[in-house]
Design a protein around this motif. Structure first.
Motif, PDB file in Angstrom:
ATOM      1  N   LEU A 258       0.891  -1.215   0.172  1.00 24.54           N
ATOM      2  CA  LEU A 258      -0.002  -0.019   0.084  1.00 24.54           C
ATOM      3  C   LEU A 258       0.856   1.277   0.125  1.00 24.54           C
ATOM      4  O   LEU A 258       1.811   1.343   0.713  1.00 24.54           O
ATOM      5  CB  LEU A 258      -0.881  -0.016   1.465  1.00 24.54           C
ATOM      6  CG  LEU A 258      -2.017  -1.131   1.197  1.00 24.54           C
ATOM      7  CD1 LEU A 258      -2.871  -0.828   2.835  1.00 24.54           C
ATOM      8  CD2 LEU A 258      -2.941  -0.871   0.168  1.00 24.54           C
ATOM      9  N   PHE A 259       0.431   2.034  -0.749  1.00 22.12           N
ATOM     10  CA  PHE A 259       1.104   3.389  -0.733  1.00 22.12           C
ATOM     11  C   PHE A 259       0.238   4.538  -0.321  1.00 22.12           C
ATOM     12  O   PHE A 259      -1.005   4.579  -0.822  1.00 22.12           O
ATOM     13  CB  PHE A 259       1.821   3.740  -2.438  1.00 22.12           C
ATOM     14  CG  PHE A 259       3.093   3.036  -2.436  1.00 22.12           C
ATOM     15  CD1 PHE A 259       4.174   3.854  -2.616  1.00 22.12           C
ATOM     16  CD2 PHE A 259       3.397   1.797  -2.579  1.00 22.12           C
ATOM     17  CE1 PHE A 259       5.604   3.425  -2.690  1.00 22.12           C
ATOM     18  CE2 PHE A 259       4.600   1.184  -2.653  1.00 22.12           C
ATOM     19  CZ  PHE A 259       5.733   2.070  -2.825  1.00 22.12           C
ATOM     20  N   GLU A 260       0.767   5.834   0.187  1.00 22.23           N
ATOM     21  CA  GLU A 260       0.122   6.688   0.477  1.00 22.23           C
ATOM     22  C   GLU A 260       0.966   7.839  -0.384  1.00 22.23           C
ATOM     23  O   GLU A 260       1.891   8.434   0.176  1.00 22.23           O
ATOM     24  CB  GLU A 260       0.131   7.203   1.938  1.00 22.23           C
ATOM     25  CG  GLU A 260      -0.502   6.219   2.985  1.00 22.23           C
ATOM     26  CD  GLU A 260      -0.621   6.480   4.198  1.00 22.23           C
ATOM     27  OE1 GLU A 260      -1.796   6.692   4.975  1.00 22.23           O
ATOM     28  OE2 GLU A 260       0.710   6.430   4.948  1.00 22.23           O
ATOM     29  N   GLY A 261       0.402   8.279  -1.437  1.00 18.24           N
ATOM     30  CA  GLY A 261       1.173   8.989  -2.256  1.00 18.24           C
ATOM     31  C   GLY A 261       2.352   8.398  -2.865  1.00 18.24           C
ATOM     32  O   GLY A 261       2.278   7.160  -3.454  1.00 18.24           O
ATOM     33  N   GLU A 262       3.589   8.895  -2.502  1.00 15.53           N
ATOM     34  CA  GLU A 262       4.646   8.429  -2.966  1.00 15.53           C
ATOM     35  C   GLU A 262       5.364   7.418  -1.848  1.00 15.53           C
ATOM     36  O   GLU A 262       6.460   7.066  -2.100  1.00 15.53           O
ATOM     37  CB  GLU A 262       5.841   9.434  -3.176  1.00 15.53           C
ATOM     38  CG  GLU A 262       5.401  10.430  -4.769  1.00 15.53           C
ATOM     39  CD  GLU A 262       5.062   9.402  -5.722  1.00 15.53           C
ATOM     40  OE1 GLU A 262       6.146   8.670  -6.198  1.00 15.53           O
ATOM     41  OE2 GLU A 262       3.976   9.705  -6.633  1.00 15.53           O
ATOM     42  N   ARG A 263       4.770   7.527  -0.725  1.00 16.16           N
ATOM     43  CA  ARG A 263       5.148   6.876   0.498  1.00 16.16           C
ATOM     44  C   ARG A 263       4.769   5.373   0.836  1.00 16.16           C
ATOM     45  O   ARG A 263       3.624   5.184   0.681  1.00 16.16           O
ATOM     46  CB  ARG A 263       4.984   7.738   2.013  1.00 16.16           C
ATOM     47  CG  ARG A 263       5.691   7.187   2.988  1.00 16.16           C
ATOM     48  CD  ARG A 263       5.386   7.990   4.277  1.00 16.16           C
ATOM     49  NE  ARG A 263       3.925   7.581   4.355  1.00 16.16           N
ATOM     50  CZ  ARG A 263       3.848   6.625   5.256  1.00 16.16           C
ATOM     51  NH1 ARG A 263       4.685   5.857   5.838  1.00 16.16           N
ATOM     52  NH2 ARG A 263       2.502   6.384   5.601  1.00 16.16           N
ATOM     53  N   ASN A 264       5.740   4.246   0.744  1.00 20.46           N
ATOM     54  CA  ASN A 264       5.155   3.068   1.210  1.00 20.46           C
ATOM     55  C   ASN A 264       4.828   3.213   2.531  1.00 20.46           C
ATOM     56  O   ASN A 264       5.451   3.138   3.349  1.00 20.46           O
ATOM     57  CB  ASN A 264       6.112   2.135   0.904  1.00 20.46           C
ATOM     58  CG  ASN A 264       6.009   0.682   0.962  1.00 20.46           C
ATOM     59  OD1 ASN A 264       5.058   0.378   1.493  1.00 20.46           O
ATOM     60  ND2 ASN A 264       6.693  -0.151   0.197  1.00 20.46           N
ATOM     61  N   ALA A 265       3.468   2.874   2.503  1.00 19.94           N
ATOM     62  CA  ALA A 265       2.806   2.892   3.814  1.00 19.94           C
ATOM     63  C   ALA A 265       3.001   1.594   4.731  1.00 19.94           C
ATOM     64  O   ALA A 265       2.569   1.297   5.824  1.00 19.94           O
ATOM     65  CB  ALA A 265       1.330   2.950   3.717  1.00 19.94           C
ATOM     66  N   PHE A 266       3.930   0.654   4.280  1.00 16.88           N
ATOM     67  CA  PHE A 266       4.199  -0.791   4.785  1.00 16.88           C
ATOM     68  C   PHE A 266       5.598  -0.555   5.562  1.00 16.88           C
ATOM     69  O   PHE A 266       6.060  -1.401   6.252  1.00 16.88           O
ATOM     70  CB  PHE A 266       4.420  -1.918   3.932  1.00 16.88           C
ATOM     71  CG  PHE A 266       3.102  -2.543   3.775  1.00 16.88           C
ATOM     72  CD1 PHE A 266       1.626  -1.944   4.041  1.00 16.88           C
ATOM     73  CD2 PHE A 266       2.931  -3.631   2.705  1.00 16.88           C
ATOM     74  CE1 PHE A 266       0.664  -2.452   3.758  1.00 16.88           C
ATOM     75  CE2 PHE A 266       1.652  -4.151   2.502  1.00 16.88           C
ATOM     76  CZ  PHE A 266       0.567  -3.675   2.807  1.00 16.88           C
ATOM     77  N   HIS A 267       6.280   0.582   5.385  1.00 15.93           N
ATOM     78  CA  HIS A 267       7.367   0.679   5.869  1.00 15.93           C
ATOM     79  C   HIS A 267       7.642   1.669   7.006  1.00 15.93           C
ATOM     80  O   HIS A 267       6.889   2.755   7.048  1.00 15.93           O
ATOM     81  CB  HIS A 267       8.681   1.366   4.785  1.00 15.93           C
ATOM     82  CG  HIS A 267      10.063   1.730   5.222  1.00 15.93           C
ATOM     83  ND1 HIS A 267      11.041   0.691   5.611  1.00 15.93           N
ATOM     84  CD2 HIS A 267      10.531   2.766   5.598  1.00 15.93           C
ATOM     85  CE1 HIS A 267      11.970   1.281   5.901  1.00 15.93           C
ATOM     86  NE2 HIS A 267      11.739   2.473   5.892  1.00 15.93           N
ATOM     87  N   ASP A 268       8.398   1.108   8.063  1.00 18.55           N
ATOM     88  CA  ASP A 268       8.593   1.808   9.313  1.00 18.55           C
ATOM     89  C   ASP A 268      10.100   1.951   9.667  1.00 18.55           C
ATOM     90  O   ASP A 268      10.201   0.748  10.286  1.00 18.55           O
ATOM     91  CB  ASP A 268       7.632   1.574  10.425  1.00 18.55           C
ATOM     92  CG  ASP A 268       7.878   2.426  11.674  1.00 18.55           C
ATOM     93  OD1 ASP A 268       8.812   3.259  11.904  1.00 18.55           O
ATOM     94  OD2 ASP A 268       7.140   2.304  12.541  1.00 18.55           O
ATOM     95  N   PRO A 269      10.883   2.660   9.555  1.00 19.26           N
ATOM     96  CA  PRO A 269      12.410   2.708   9.992  1.00 19.26           C
ATOM     97  C   PRO A 269      12.603   2.413  11.359  1.00 19.26           C
ATOM     98  O   PRO A 269      13.925   1.796  11.611  1.00 19.26           O
ATOM     99  CB  PRO A 269      13.006   3.899   9.234  1.00 19.26           C
ATOM    100  CG  PRO A 269      11.847   4.795   9.355  1.00 19.26           C
ATOM    101  CD  PRO A 269      10.829   4.186   9.045  1.00 19.26           C
ATOM    102  N   SER A 270      11.649   2.753  12.303  1.00 21.01           N
ATOM    103  CA  SER A 270      11.900   2.661  13.669  1.00 21.01           C
ATOM    104  C   SER A 270      11.477   1.234  14.046  1.00 21.01           C
ATOM    105  O   SER A 270      11.812   0.858  15.431  1.00 21.01           O
ATOM    106  CB  SER A 270      11.248   3.554  14.249  1.00 21.01           C
ATOM    107  OG  SER A 270       9.752   3.557  13.964  1.00 21.01           O
ATOM    108  N   ASP A 271      10.916   0.555  13.424  1.00 21.59           N
ATOM    109  CA  ASP A 271      10.366  -0.823  13.745  1.00 21.59           C
ATOM    110  C   ASP A 271      11.525  -1.932  13.578  1.00 21.59           C
ATOM    111  O   ASP A 271      12.297  -1.763  12.516  1.00 21.59           O
ATOM    112  CB  ASP A 271       9.248  -1.193  12.907  1.00 21.59           C
ATOM    113  CG  ASP A 271       8.581  -2.756  13.420  1.00 21.59           C
ATOM    114  OD1 ASP A 271       8.116  -2.726  14.613  1.00 21.59           O
ATOM    115  OD2 ASP A 271       9.034  -3.386  12.640  1.00 21.59           O
ATOM    116  N   PRO A 272      11.773  -2.754  14.582  1.00 15.53           N
ATOM    117  CA  PRO A 272      12.773  -3.855  14.205  1.00 15.53           C
ATOM    118  C   PRO A 272      12.719  -4.656  12.845  1.00 15.53           C
ATOM    119  O   PRO A 272      13.785  -4.956  12.398  1.00 15.53           O
ATOM    120  CB  PRO A 272      12.827  -4.620  15.486  1.00 15.53           C
ATOM    121  CG  PRO A 272      12.038  -3.915  16.485  1.00 15.53           C
ATOM    122  CD  PRO A 272      11.046  -2.949  15.734  1.00 15.53           C
TER     123      PRO A 272
END
Length: 459
Positions: A258-272
Motif C-alpha cells: 500500500l502506498f500513500e502518495g509516494e510513500r510506502n505505507a508498509f515501511h517504518d524505519p523505527s520498527d525492528p
C-alpha cells in the motif's frame, strides 16, 4: 471525445490496424472477446457494444440479458503479428497487427454491472483510495509447458526434464521464455524475471509491480500471450494448479503493498522488522480472513491437490497450507521478504493459483487487509519453523489453522463470510457459490482412473 480515445483512433489509422479486439472476463476468470472493425470503434466509445449477458458465466439471467461492453481506451495495446501463431511474418493479405482493449461491463441504463470482475476490483480500490491508499501487486506466475497430446485425461508429457533455475538445453523451453518475454515487452508489459521452475516443463515469469487493476489486466493478457506463443511452437501451456501427482504444482506468489502518495505505507524505519503498524494490521487481516477467501484465490477442485500434496515424503513443497506468517519463511501463507529500499516494503501471499480470477483475487486480498487496518487486528508471532515439518499437534499448539482442505470446505467457509460477500457483491458472491458447489458435486460423481486401477481387479 477525450484525448485517449483520439489517440486510439489515430493509432489505428496510422498503423493500418484492421482488427480491434474488445476483451472482458467472466466471473470465473475466462477471457472473452469480440472483434470490431476500426471504423466502428468511434461509435463503440460512445455507445459500447451490446451482447447477451445470459450467455456469459455469472453475468445475467435470461430475462435480464442485455449488457454493454464499454471499451476502456487507457488499456489500448497493439499486438504485433509476432505474438500470433503466424511466426516471423503473417501470410499475404492477413495484415500485420491487431489491437485490444479491456472493457467495462454496463447495464442498459449505463450503470456498472455488479457481475463485472473489473468493477468488483474497482470498488475495492475505491474503498482503499478513500483511506488514502493505492494498492500495488507484483505476481510471480508459474505454469507448465507440455507436449501436444490428446486432452483425454491421460498423463501429459513435459517438454523438458529441467529443474529449478536450470539453463535447459531443450530449445523449446529456452526459446519459449525468450519469445514470450519479448512479446510481452512489445505490448508494454514489463517482465522482471523468467526462469525454469522446480518440476520438468515448469516455467515462471514474474511481472513488474503495478497498480492492482493494471496488474489484473496484465495477467489476463499474459495468459493469452503464453498460450499463443506455445501454439506457435507446437506445444501446450497450462495454468492448471497441479497437473502431475508427483511434481509440485503451479502457483502465483503475489507481492502486495500500500502506498500513500509516494510513500510506502508498509515501511517504518523505527520498527525492528521495518514494518509499519499499517503493514502489521494488513498482514493480520490476511490471516484472520484467509480461510474465508481461499475459495476465490483457489477456486478449482484441482487447487487443493497443490495446497495439500501429500504424500510427497521425499519432496519439499512450497505450497502454504496453514494460516501463519513469517519473516523470510517460504512455508508460511504470508511471507515478509527482505528488502533494501523503503519503497520496496511488501508482503507476499503464497497460496494463490495462477489460474485464479485476478480481479476477484486482488479484491478479496485487499478487502481482508483493509479489514485488519480498520478493525485494528493484532499480528500474532511469526512462524520461524518449516510449518510442513511440524506435527499436527505442534501446529495446533502454535495456532496454525489449516486452510480449507478441499473445494467443498472452502466454499462452505466462504458462504459464511460477511467480508467476502461485501467485497464481491451479492450477485458475484451468490453465483460463485452456486457454480463451485456444482463443480464439487460433478467431481464427487466422477469415477476416476485411480479408483478403477485400485479397486477393479480385486473387488
Amino acid at each position: 471525445m477525450d484525448r485517449q480515445q483520439e489517440f486510439v483512433l489515430r493509432t489505428l489509422e496510422e498503423r493500418d490496424i484492421r482488427f480491434v479486439r474488445l476483451w472482458f472476463t467472466d466471473v470465473l476468470g475466462t477471457l472473452k472477446s469480440v472483434s470490431v472493425a476500426p471504423a466502428e470503434l468511434e461509435a463503440a466509445f460512445e455507445e459500447g457494444i451490446g451482447f447477451d449477458g445470459s450467455a456469459i458465466e455469472g453475468f445475467a439471467r435470461v430475462f435480464e440479458s442485455d449488457m454493454i461492453a464499454m471499451p476502456d481506451p487507457t488499456t489500448f495495446q497493439v499486438f504485433p503479428y509476432e505474438i500470433t501463431s503466424y511466426g516471423d511474418s503473417p501470410p499475404a493479405g492477413a495484415g500485420g497487427e491487431s489491437a485490444r482493449m479491456f472493457c467495462d461491463i454496463l447495464l442498459p441504463d449505463g450503470s456498472p454491472s455488479w457481475a463485472d470482475p473489473r468493477h468488483v476490483l474497482r470498488r475495492a480500490l475505491s474503498r482503499a483510495a478513500e483511506k488514502g491508499f493505492t494498492f500495488y501487486t507484483h505476481p510471480e506466475i508459474e505454469f507448465f509447458l507440455l507436449q501436444n497430446g490428446p486432452l483425454d485425461g491421460s498423463v501429459p508429457i513435459p517438454v523438458d526434464t529441467g529443474g529449478y533455475f536450470d539453463h535447459t538445453s531443450h530449445s523449446v523451453a529456452r526459446d519459449f521464455r525468450r519469445q514470450t518475454v519479448l512479446a510481452l515487452e512489445r505490448i508494454g508489459i514489463s517482465v522482471e524475471y523468467s526462469h525454469h521452475e522446480v518440476a520438468p516443463g515448469q516455467q515462471e515469469i514474474d511481472l513488474r509491480y503495478a497498480d492492482a487493476l493494471a496488474t489484473a489486466d496484465n495477467i489476463m493478457t499474459f495468459r493469452h500471450v503464453v498460450k499463443e506463443v506455445a501454439l506457435s511452437q507446437n506445444v501446450r501451456a497450462t495454468f492448471m494448479p497441479k497437473p502431475f501427482t508427483d511434481q509440485p504444482g503451479s502457483g502465483m506468489h503475489t507481492h502486495l503493498s500500500l502506498f500513500e502518495g509516494e510513500r510506502n505505507a508498509f515501511h517504518d524505519p523505527s520498527d525492528p522488522m521495518k514494518l509499519s503498524k499499517v503493514a502489521k494490521a494488513f498482514i493480520a487481516g490476511l490471516l484472520v480472513h484467509a480461510r474465508e477467501y481461499t475459495a476465490v484465490t483457489n477456486q478449482w477442485v484441482n487447487s487443493y491437490k497443490r495446497l495439500f500434496p501429500l504424500p510427497l515424503p521425499d519432496r519439499i513443497t512450497e505450497a502454504p497450507a496453514y494460516v501463519c506468517w513469517g519473516h523470510l519463511n517460504r512455508s508460511a501463507l504470508v511471507r515478509v521478504p527482505a528488502y533494501g529500499k523503503p519503497n520496496s516494503a511488501r508482503v507476499e501471499v503464497r497460496s494463490l493459483d495462477s489460474a485464479c480470477n485476478p480481479y476477484l483475487t486482488f479484491a478479496v486480498l485487499l478487502g481482508a487487509g483493509l479489514a485488519g487496518i480498520e478493525r485494528g487486528y493484532e499480528l500474532p508471532p511469526g512462524a520461524e519453523d518449516d510449518v510442513w515439518s511440524l506435527s499436527a499437534a505442534e501446529r495446533k499448539a502454535m495456532g496454525y489453522e489449516p486452510l480449507p482442505q478441499n473445494l467443498s470446505e472452502a466454499i462452505e467457509v466462504m458462504a459464511g463470510s460477511e467480508l467476502v460477500a461485501e467485497v464481491l457483491g451479492e450477485h458475484v458472491f451468490d453465483f460463485f457459490l452456486r457454480n463451485k458447489r456444482a463443480e464439487w458435486e460433478e467431481y464427487r460423481r466422477e469415477v476416476t482412473p485411480y479408483e478403477r486401477k485400485r479397486y477393479l481387479g480385486f473387488m
